[in-house]
Motif scaffolding. Structure first.
Motif, PDB file in Angstrom:
ATOM      1  N   ASN A  21      -3.519   0.687   5.115  1.00  0.00           N
ATOM      2  CA  ASN A  21      -2.470   0.476   4.103  1.00  0.00           C
ATOM      3  C   ASN A  21      -1.087   0.718   4.700  1.00  0.00           C
TER       4      ASN A  21
ATOM      5  N   LYS B 236      -0.263  -2.170   6.762  1.00  0.00           N
ATOM      6  CA  LYS B 236      -0.130  -3.373   5.928  1.00  0.00           C
ATOM      7  C   LYS B 236       1.180  -3.386   5.143  1.00  0.00           C
ATOM      8  N   TYR B 237       1.536  -2.247   4.568  1.00  0.00           N
ATOM      9  CA  TYR B 237       2.716  -2.192   3.703  1.00  0.00           C
ATOM     10  C   TYR B 237       3.974  -1.746   4.446  1.00  0.00           C
TER      11      TYR B 237
ATOM     12  N   GLY C 243      -5.337  -7.753  -1.044  1.00  0.00           N
ATOM     13  CA  GLY C 243      -6.051  -6.482  -1.205  1.00  0.00           C
ATOM     14  C   GLY C 243      -6.853  -6.500  -2.474  1.00  0.00           C
ATOM     15  N   THR C 244      -7.742  -5.525  -2.596  1.00  0.00           N
ATOM     16  CA  THR C 244      -8.613  -5.476  -3.766  1.00  0.00           C
ATOM     17  C   THR C 244      -8.130  -4.462  -4.804  1.00  0.00           C
ATOM     18  N   GLY C 245      -7.228  -3.572  -4.392  1.00  0.00           N
ATOM     19  CA  GLY C 245      -6.806  -2.514  -5.299  1.00  0.00           C
ATOM     20  C   GLY C 245      -7.855  -1.414  -5.419  1.00  0.00           C
TER      21      GLY C 245
ATOM     22  N   ILE D  24       6.764   2.687  -2.780  1.00  0.00           N
ATOM     23  CA  ILE D  24       6.158   2.362  -4.078  1.00  0.00           C
ATOM     24  C   ILE D  24       7.191   2.641  -5.166  1.00  0.00           C
TER      25      ILE D  24
ATOM     26  N   ARG E  33      -3.063  -2.803  -8.439  1.00  0.00           N
ATOM     27  CA  ARG E  33      -2.231  -3.307  -7.364  1.00  0.00           C
ATOM     28  C   ARG E  33      -0.806  -3.340  -7.889  1.00  0.00           C
ATOM     29  N   SER E  34       0.137  -3.140  -6.983  1.00  0.00           N
ATOM     30  CA  SER E  34       1.531  -3.071  -7.403  1.00  0.00           C
ATOM     31  C   SER E  34       2.030  -4.416  -7.928  1.00  0.00           C
TER      32      SER E  34
ATOM     33  N   ASP F   5       4.589   6.429   6.632  1.00  0.00           N
ATOM     34  CA  ASP F   5       5.058   5.121   7.088  1.00  0.00           C
ATOM     35  C   ASP F   5       6.505   4.882   6.669  1.00  0.00           C
TER      36      ASP F   5
ATOM     37  N   GLY G  10      -8.972   0.406  -2.399  1.00  0.00           N
ATOM     38  CA  GLY G  10      -8.903   1.323  -1.260  1.00  0.00           C
ATOM     39  C   GLY G  10      -8.525   2.741  -1.645  1.00  0.00           C
ATOM     40  N   LEU G  11      -7.434   2.889  -2.396  1.00  0.00           N
ATOM     41  CA  LEU G  11      -6.971   4.241  -2.739  1.00  0.00           C
ATOM     42  C   LEU G  11      -7.896   4.920  -3.750  1.00  0.00           C
TER      43      LEU G  11
HETATM   44  P1  ADP Z   1      -4.910  -2.746  -1.949  1.00  0.00           P
HETATM   45  O1  ADP Z   1      -4.140  -2.374  -0.723  1.00  0.00           O
HETATM   46  O2  ADP Z   1      -6.202  -3.371  -1.665  1.00  0.00           O
HETATM   47  O3  ADP Z   1      -4.083  -3.474  -2.946  1.00  0.00           O
HETATM   48  P2  ADP Z   1      -5.141   0.099  -2.525  1.00  0.00           P
HETATM   49  O4  ADP Z   1      -5.959   0.783  -3.557  1.00  0.00           O
HETATM   50  O5  ADP Z   1      -5.389   0.469  -1.117  1.00  0.00           O
HETATM   51  O6  ADP Z   1      -5.347  -1.436  -2.743  1.00  0.00           O
HETATM   52  O7  ADP Z   1      -3.622   0.357  -2.866  1.00  0.00           O
HETATM   53  C1  ADP Z   1      -3.172   0.148  -4.201  1.00  0.00           C
HETATM   54  C2  ADP Z   1      -1.707  -0.249  -4.215  1.00  0.00           C
HETATM   55  O8  ADP Z   1      -0.904   0.852  -3.774  1.00  0.00           O
HETATM   56  C3  ADP Z   1      -1.374  -1.389  -3.265  1.00  0.00           C
HETATM   57  O9  ADP Z   1      -1.579  -2.632  -3.873  1.00  0.00           O
HETATM   58  C4  ADP Z   1       0.085  -1.139  -2.951  1.00  0.00           C
HETATM   59  O10 ADP Z   1       0.891  -1.672  -3.958  1.00  0.00           O
HETATM   60  C5  ADP Z   1       0.193   0.383  -3.021  1.00  0.00           C
HETATM   61  N1  ADP Z   1       0.164   1.018  -1.693  1.00  0.00           N
HETATM   62  C6  ADP Z   1      -0.897   1.598  -1.077  1.00  0.00           C
HETATM   63  N2  ADP Z   1      -0.560   2.122   0.112  1.00  0.00           N
HETATM   64  C7  ADP Z   1       0.759   1.876   0.280  1.00  0.00           C
HETATM   65  C8  ADP Z   1       1.711   2.166   1.311  1.00  0.00           C
HETATM   66  N3  ADP Z   1       1.362   2.836   2.433  1.00  0.00           N
HETATM   67  N4  ADP Z   1       2.980   1.768   1.110  1.00  0.00           N
HETATM   68  C9  ADP Z   1       3.343   1.111  -0.019  1.00  0.00           C
HETATM   69  N5  ADP Z   1       2.502   0.800  -1.010  1.00  0.00           N
HETATM   70  C10 ADP Z   1       1.220   1.170  -0.883  1.00  0.00           C
END
Ligand code: ADP
Length: 272
Positions: free
Chosen positions: A156, A159-160, A220-222, A195, A209-210, A190, A224-225
Motif C-alpha cells: 500500500n 502503491k499510494y 485494489g479490493t479494499g 488519506i 476504498r477511498s 510513506d 488489505g487493511l
Molecule cells: P485497497 O488498497 O485494495 O483499496 P486497503 O484495504 O489496503 O485496500 O486500503 C483501503 C484504502 O485505504 C485504500 O483504498 C486507500 O484509499 C487507503 N490507503 C491504504 N493505505 C494507504 C497509504 N499508504 N496511503 C494512502 N492511502 C492509503
C-alpha cells in the motif's frame, strides 16, 4: 492499451463495488455469520475456476500472438484471483486461529517482505528503506499472517506514493516498562498521497476504498487493511494510522513480544 487497462480496472472496481453493496445489504439484514460464511464459500468455489482460466490463458498466449483482448482477459482474471485470495485471507483472519507455539521472527519477515517488494518500488523510482534491530524480534503470530500484514502495509505504501517518493519500514523492540509489557512496534511510513481526514476512521473496514481520485487511480479490493486489522487484533496487538492528505501516512502495528528463552552465551564470544 489504455482502453484495455481502463476496462480491466473498471471490471475490478465493479466487482469490488458489487461485493460492497452485497456486504452492506447482508449487514442490514443482520445476517451476521451467514455473510461471512457466504463470502468464504463463494471465494473458495471461485478459486479453482479462476486458476483454470489463468492456466488456459497461458496456453493461448503460447499458441497465438499476444493481442489486447488476451492481455485484458489476463489482467481481469488476475484481479479476480487477487480479490478471491483477499476474501479467503479475510475469512481465515476471522476464523478460529490456533495460537502458534513457536514464535515467528518479525525481523526476518520484515526484511523478506521488503526484499520481495524492492523491484516494485524501484519501478516507481522510490527510495525504500528498512531498519530492523540486530537482535531477534519474536512474536506469537502465524508466519503466514505476519507476511500478509507486512505485504499489505508495504505494498500500500508503495502503491499510494507517487514516483520518486520514500517508504520507510522500521521495526523496533520496546522493552517492558512498569505495567506495560514488551512489544514489537512496526512503522510503515510513506511520503504518499495521504488519506483525507473524514476517511481515516474507515480505512480498516472491509470493502472500504477511498473516494479520493488520487487513490481511485490505483486498483485494489479494499480488503488489505481489513486483513491487517483482524490479523493484528487476533494476535493481541493494535494497528493505527496517522495521515495527512497530500503529505503521507504512517501505519503503526504493535504486537506483544514473545518471551525469548534465555540462551547460554557461546563460550568464545558471538559467532559470525
Ligand atoms: P485497497 O488498497 O485494495 O483499496 P486497503 O484495504 O489496503 O485496500 O486500503 C483501503 C484504502 O485505504 C485504500 O483504498 C486507500 O484509499 C487507503 N490507503 C491504504 N493505505 C494507504 C497509504 N499508504 N496511503 C494512502 N492511502 C492509503
Amino acid at each position: 492499451s489504455d482502453i484495455e487497462e481502463q476496462a480491466a480496472r473498471d471490471l475490478g472496481r465493479d466487482l469490488g463495488d458489487a461485493l460492497h453493496t452485497a456486504a452492506v445489504f447482508a449487514e442490514k439484514r443482520a445476517m451476521v455469520g451467514y455473510k461471512e460464511q457466504l463470502i468464504a464459500t463463494v471465494a473458495h468455489e471461485l478459486r479453482n475456476p479462476i486458476t483454470a482460466v489463468l492456466g488456459n490463458l497461458d496456453v493461448l498466449a503460447e499458441l497465438i500472438a499476444p493481442t489486447p483482448p488476451l492481455e485484458a482477459s489476463r489482467r481481469a482474471a488476475e484481479r479476480m484471483r487477487a480479490l478471491v485470495d483477499d476474501l479467503l485471507a479475510l475469512s481465515e483472519a476471522d476464523g478460529p486461529q490456533a495460537v502458534p507455539t513457536e514464535p515467528a521472527a518479525f525481523d526476518e519477515a520484515v526484511v523478506e517482505t521488503v526484499d520481495l517488494l524492492r523491484t516494485v518500488a524501484a519501478a516507481k523510482e522510490q527510495t525504500l528503506v528498512v531498519a530492523v534491530p540486530s537482535d531477534p524480534v519474536p512474536v506469537l503470530v502465524p508466519r503466514g499472517g505476519l507476511d500478509r500484514v507486512l505485504g499489505n502495509l508495504v505494498s500500500n505504501a508503495i502503491k499510494y506514493t507517487p514516483a520518486g517518493g520514500t517508504v520507510v519500514v522500521d521495526l523496533e523492540a520496546v522493552p517492558a516498562a512498569s505495567e506495560n509489557p514488551a512489544t514489537a512496534v512496526l512503522r510503515v511510513v510513506d511520503t504518499g498521497i495521504g488519506i483525507v481526514e473524514e476517511e481515516i476512521g474507515r480505512v480498516f473496514n472491509a470493502f472500504v476504498r477511498s473516494d479520493d481520485p488520487l487513490a481511485r487511480r490505483e486498483s485494489g479490493t479494499g480488503l488489505g487493511l481489513a486483513i491487517v486489522a483482524r490479523t493484528v487484533q487476533r494476535a493481541g496487538g493494535t494497528v493505527h494510522v496517522d495521515s495527512v492528505h497530500g503529505e503521507g501516512s504512517t501505519f503503526t502495528v504493535t504486537l506483544p513480544l514473545a518471551p525469548t528463552p534465555a540462551t547460554p552465551a557461546p563460550p568464545d564470544g558471538p559467532a559470525g
